[in-house]
Enzyme design. Structure first.
Site, PDB file in Angstrom:
ATOM      1  N   ARG A 167     -65.569 -64.567 -29.714  1.00  0.00           N
ATOM      2  CA  ARG A 167     -64.205 -64.986 -29.374  1.00  0.00           C
ATOM      3  C   ARG A 167     -63.583 -64.101 -28.297  1.00  0.00           C
ATOM      4  O   ARG A 167     -62.589 -64.451 -27.692  1.00  0.00           O
ATOM      5  CB  ARG A 167     -63.341 -65.028 -30.640  1.00  0.00           C
ATOM      6  CG  ARG A 167     -63.695 -66.196 -31.548  1.00  0.00           C
ATOM      7  CD  ARG A 167     -63.116 -66.031 -32.941  1.00  0.00           C
ATOM      8  NE  ARG A 167     -63.932 -65.154 -33.781  1.00  0.00           N
ATOM      9  CZ  ARG A 167     -63.672 -64.874 -35.062  1.00  0.00           C
ATOM     10  NH1 ARG A 167     -62.606 -65.394 -35.646  1.00  0.00           N
ATOM     11  NH2 ARG A 167     -64.462 -64.080 -35.763  1.00  0.00           N
ATOM     12  N   GLN A 217     -78.560 -54.841 -39.336  1.00  0.00           N
ATOM     13  CA  GLN A 217     -78.562 -56.221 -39.831  1.00  0.00           C
ATOM     14  C   GLN A 217     -79.428 -57.010 -38.849  1.00  0.00           C
ATOM     15  O   GLN A 217     -79.116 -57.095 -37.663  1.00  0.00           O
ATOM     16  CB  GLN A 217     -77.134 -56.786 -39.857  1.00  0.00           C
ATOM     17  CG  GLN A 217     -77.052 -58.104 -40.582  1.00  0.00           C
ATOM     18  CD  GLN A 217     -75.666 -58.754 -40.462  1.00  0.00           C
ATOM     19  OE1 GLN A 217     -74.771 -58.241 -39.783  1.00  0.00           O
ATOM     20  NE2 GLN A 217     -75.504 -59.892 -41.107  1.00  0.00           N
ATOM     21  N   GLY A 274     -73.733 -63.459 -41.300  1.00  0.00           N
ATOM     22  CA  GLY A 274     -72.523 -63.413 -42.110  1.00  0.00           C
ATOM     23  C   GLY A 274     -72.237 -62.081 -42.762  1.00  0.00           C
ATOM     24  O   GLY A 274     -73.109 -61.209 -42.865  1.00  0.00           O
ATOM     25  N   ASN A 286     -60.021 -60.260 -32.987  1.00  0.00           N
ATOM     26  CA  ASN A 286     -61.124 -61.156 -32.634  1.00  0.00           C
ATOM     27  C   ASN A 286     -61.075 -61.621 -31.190  1.00  0.00           C
ATOM     28  O   ASN A 286     -62.089 -62.015 -30.642  1.00  0.00           O
ATOM     29  CB  ASN A 286     -61.103 -62.402 -33.532  1.00  0.00           C
ATOM     30  CG  ASN A 286     -61.323 -62.045 -34.988  1.00  0.00           C
ATOM     31  OD1 ASN A 286     -62.205 -61.253 -35.301  1.00  0.00           O
ATOM     32  ND2 ASN A 286     -60.514 -62.600 -35.858  1.00  0.00           N
TER      33      ASN A 286
HETATM   34  C1  UD1 Z   1     -63.125 -62.132 -41.815  1.00  0.00           C
HETATM   35  C2  UD1 Z   1     -63.020 -62.690 -43.239  1.00  0.00           C
HETATM   36  C3  UD1 Z   1     -61.642 -63.331 -43.444  1.00  0.00           C
HETATM   37  C4  UD1 Z   1     -60.566 -62.288 -43.171  1.00  0.00           C
HETATM   38  C5  UD1 Z   1     -60.734 -61.658 -41.777  1.00  0.00           C
HETATM   39  C6  UD1 Z   1     -59.819 -60.452 -41.650  1.00  0.00           C
HETATM   40  C7  UD1 Z   1     -65.293 -63.331 -43.863  1.00  0.00           C
HETATM   41  C8  UD1 Z   1     -66.233 -64.460 -44.061  1.00  0.00           C
HETATM   42  N1  UD1 Z   1     -64.071 -63.663 -43.454  1.00  0.00           N
HETATM   43  O1  UD1 Z   1     -63.043 -63.234 -40.920  1.00  0.00           O
HETATM   44  O2  UD1 Z   1     -61.496 -63.785 -44.773  1.00  0.00           O
HETATM   45  O3  UD1 Z   1     -59.285 -62.888 -43.284  1.00  0.00           O
HETATM   46  O4  UD1 Z   1     -62.086 -61.181 -41.596  1.00  0.00           O
HETATM   47  O5  UD1 Z   1     -59.830 -59.932 -40.356  1.00  0.00           O
HETATM   48  O6  UD1 Z   1     -65.636 -62.207 -44.093  1.00  0.00           O
HETATM   49  N2  UD1 Z   1     -69.944 -58.894 -39.157  1.00  0.00           N
HETATM   50  C9  UD1 Z   1     -71.184 -58.354 -39.342  1.00  0.00           C
HETATM   51  N3  UD1 Z   1     -72.246 -59.204 -39.501  1.00  0.00           N
HETATM   52  C10 UD1 Z   1     -72.123 -60.550 -39.480  1.00  0.00           C
HETATM   53  C11 UD1 Z   1     -70.825 -61.094 -39.291  1.00  0.00           C
HETATM   54  C12 UD1 Z   1     -69.754 -60.233 -39.124  1.00  0.00           C
HETATM   55  O7  UD1 Z   1     -71.348 -57.122 -39.385  1.00  0.00           O
HETATM   56  O8  UD1 Z   1     -73.141 -61.245 -39.623  1.00  0.00           O
HETATM   57  C13 UD1 Z   1     -68.792 -57.964 -38.983  1.00  0.00           C
HETATM   58  C14 UD1 Z   1     -68.080 -58.118 -37.644  1.00  0.00           C
HETATM   59  O9  UD1 Z   1     -68.619 -57.245 -36.685  1.00  0.00           O
HETATM   60  C15 UD1 Z   1     -66.636 -57.761 -37.998  1.00  0.00           C
HETATM   61  C16 UD1 Z   1     -66.521 -58.104 -39.477  1.00  0.00           C
HETATM   62  O10 UD1 Z   1     -67.836 -58.231 -39.970  1.00  0.00           O
HETATM   63  O11 UD1 Z   1     -66.405 -56.371 -37.829  1.00  0.00           O
HETATM   64  C17 UD1 Z   1     -65.760 -59.395 -39.720  1.00  0.00           C
HETATM   65  O12 UD1 Z   1     -66.417 -60.475 -39.086  1.00  0.00           O
HETATM   66  P1  UD1 Z   1     -65.619 -61.579 -38.261  1.00  0.00           P
HETATM   67  O13 UD1 Z   1     -66.605 -62.548 -37.727  1.00  0.00           O
HETATM   68  O14 UD1 Z   1     -64.688 -60.932 -37.313  1.00  0.00           O
HETATM   69  O15 UD1 Z   1     -64.810 -62.290 -39.455  1.00  0.00           O
HETATM   70  P2  UD1 Z   1     -63.432 -63.097 -39.366  1.00  0.00           P
HETATM   71  O16 UD1 Z   1     -63.716 -64.449 -38.861  1.00  0.00           O
HETATM   72  O17 UD1 Z   1     -62.430 -62.294 -38.645  1.00  0.00           O
HETATM   73 CA    CA Z   2     -62.481 -60.366 -37.512  1.00  0.00          CA
END
Ligand code: UD1
Ligand code: CA
Length: 431
Positions: free
Chosen positions: A31, A88, A93, A243
């Protein structure tokens, strides 16, 4: 009563030692529309993840693990040695990311605190409160939630008829009624390690993105009769996830306000904090006054009673001693300015060392770059540089020397000598 209080404090202290932290930082920058991993995007001159790592450190956990994935060789450079790294392999996810992190926590059975690397505004007292609540009430999962007027983009927290937390619904799965829920998930959760390990395996990628969502664990806990609770943030800004570029700019403004507020508390006058941009880690002495539209980059040190700006740009690594004036339209880079020196109007000072009480005339430029390499300029105490002097480095100008207006200095000037012209020649050996 007091005995009971002390008992609770002791319990809090001893259980708090039993904490491990997993920081999720593997995600891409989709994003953001960027080739740079999201957690390396900067707030006030510092990668976002730096703030999260500081928070983690302040919690004194037994172990801290950072989960890295996208361009991890770049992100690794921002991770201090005491933090374990978990890779990872596929970015499928947040639940899968936590699973990767847990591999570094084999045998650990205390509290696992999950922090998100893109959540840089959280403060320690809020996390302390979350952990205290979680530990004292023996909860299996305690969420940090925030009550937002505009909850778009966040996972919504659902509560049952008795107001107990029963589920988190992600935006892309929420129906219209759920989208209206104003209590959101910040992403920060304290888990009992054993319950987390057991239930993580039960998460399935039942969503449009086919990802393993950590947030699905809440409903699994609820259905298994495990205790889930949420405590709300007092300051919703703290819960902000970054994001997009728009959110990055909003978070930057909040962080900038914190930095500026702190400086003002320490005795620095900011004439207009809203137009003063000071990076994280800058040190400024008391009674220094900063005029509007001044930009100060990381690791700059400024002494007491200085006056900076308006429109001054002090780049990384500049050190300014007490009682210095760096006035309008000044750029300084990698330089040291001695106490009581004046650089008041339209100047570039780069790779330079200025002694005490040096006066730099308007429009002076240190020409530090020859197209290939940078070179140093030294200007010793009580020297007076005439307006519009160009100093072609490397050059040393002695104590109490003078240059005439418009000189182009290409050779060293001895102490007390006066040099004028282009190229500058010495017309007076002493003064
Ligand atoms: C996530 C939450 C949402 C919350 C929001 C708060 C989930 C499914 N959703 O959404 O409920 O309101 O954060 O900001 O968790 N990441 C990994 N590996 C992955 C995917 C993500 O390490 O495979 C890390 C990203 O780098 C990031 C964090 O996890 O630091 C959150 O991921 P992101 O994709 O930003 O989740 P949101 O859509 O913001
Ligand atoms: Ca996020």
């Amino acid at each position: 009563m007091i005995k009971e209080f002390l008992k609770i404090q002791r319990k809090k202290k001893s259980m708090k030692k039993d904490i491990a932290i997993i920081i999720l930082a593997a995600g891409k920058s989709t994003r953001m529309n960027s080739d740079t991993p999201k957690v390396l995007h900067q707030l006030c001159g510092r990668p976002m993840i730096g703030y999260v790592l500081d928070l983690a450190k302040s919690l004194k956990a037994k172990k801290t693990v950072a989960v890295l994935g996208y361009k991890q060789e770049l992100v690794r450079k921002s991770i201090p040695a005491y933090v374990k790294i978990a890779a990872q392999k596929k970015l499928i996810g947040t639940a899968n990311a936590v699973e990767a992190g847990l591999k570094q926590l084999k045998g650990f059975s205390g509290t696992v605190l999950v922090l998100y690397g893109d959540n840089p505004l959280l403060k320690k007292p809020s996390i302390d409160k979350l952990l205290d609540y979680h530990i004292l009430n023996n909860v299996d999962a305690t969420l940090l939630s925030a009550q937002l007027d505009k909850p778009a983009g966040y996972g919504r927290i659902k509560r049952d008829k008795l107001f107990s937390v029963c589920q988190i619904v992600e935006e892309n799965q929420a129906d219209e009624v759920e989208k209206d829920l104003k209590e959101v998930n910040t992403g920060i959760v304290a888990f009992k390690a054993d319950s987390l390990k057991r239930c993580l395996k039960l998460i399935r990628p039942n969503n449009p993105k086919k990802e393993y969502y950590l947030t699905d664990i809440i409903n699994i806990f609820y259905k298994s009769g495990l205790l889930v609770d949420a405590i709300k943030l007092a300051d919703i800004n703290e819960g902000m996830g970054v994001n997009s570029r728009l959110e990055l700019s909003q978070a930057n403004r909040i962080m900038q306000k914190r930095i500026n507020d702190d400086l003002m508390k320490q005795g620095v006058t900011l004439i207009d904090p809203g137009s003063t941009f000071i990076n994280f880690g800058t040190k400024i002495g008391s009674d220094t006054v900063i005029y509007p539209f001044t930009v100060i980059e990381r690791d700059v040190k400024i002494g007491k009673r200085c006056s900076l700006g308006p429109f001054a740009h002090l780049r990384a690594g500049v050190k300014i001693d007490n009682d210095v004036v760096a006035g309008n339209f000044i750029e300084m880079a990698r330089s040291r300015i001695g106490a009581g020196s004046f650089v008041k109007h339209f100047s570039y000072i780069g790779d330079s060392w200025l002694g005490k009480a040096v006066n730099i005339g308007a429009g002076t430029v240190t020409a530090n770059f020859d197209g290939l390499n940078k070179h140093n300029t030294t200007i010793k105490d009580h020297t007076c540089i005439g307006s519009h002097t160009v100093i072609v480095a490397p050059v040393k100008i002695g104590r109490q020397a003078i240059t005439g207006a418009g000189s182009v200095v290409i050779n060293d000037i001895p102490d007390k000598a006066t040099a004028v012209g282009m190229p500058a020649r010495i017309i007076k050996k002493k003064r």
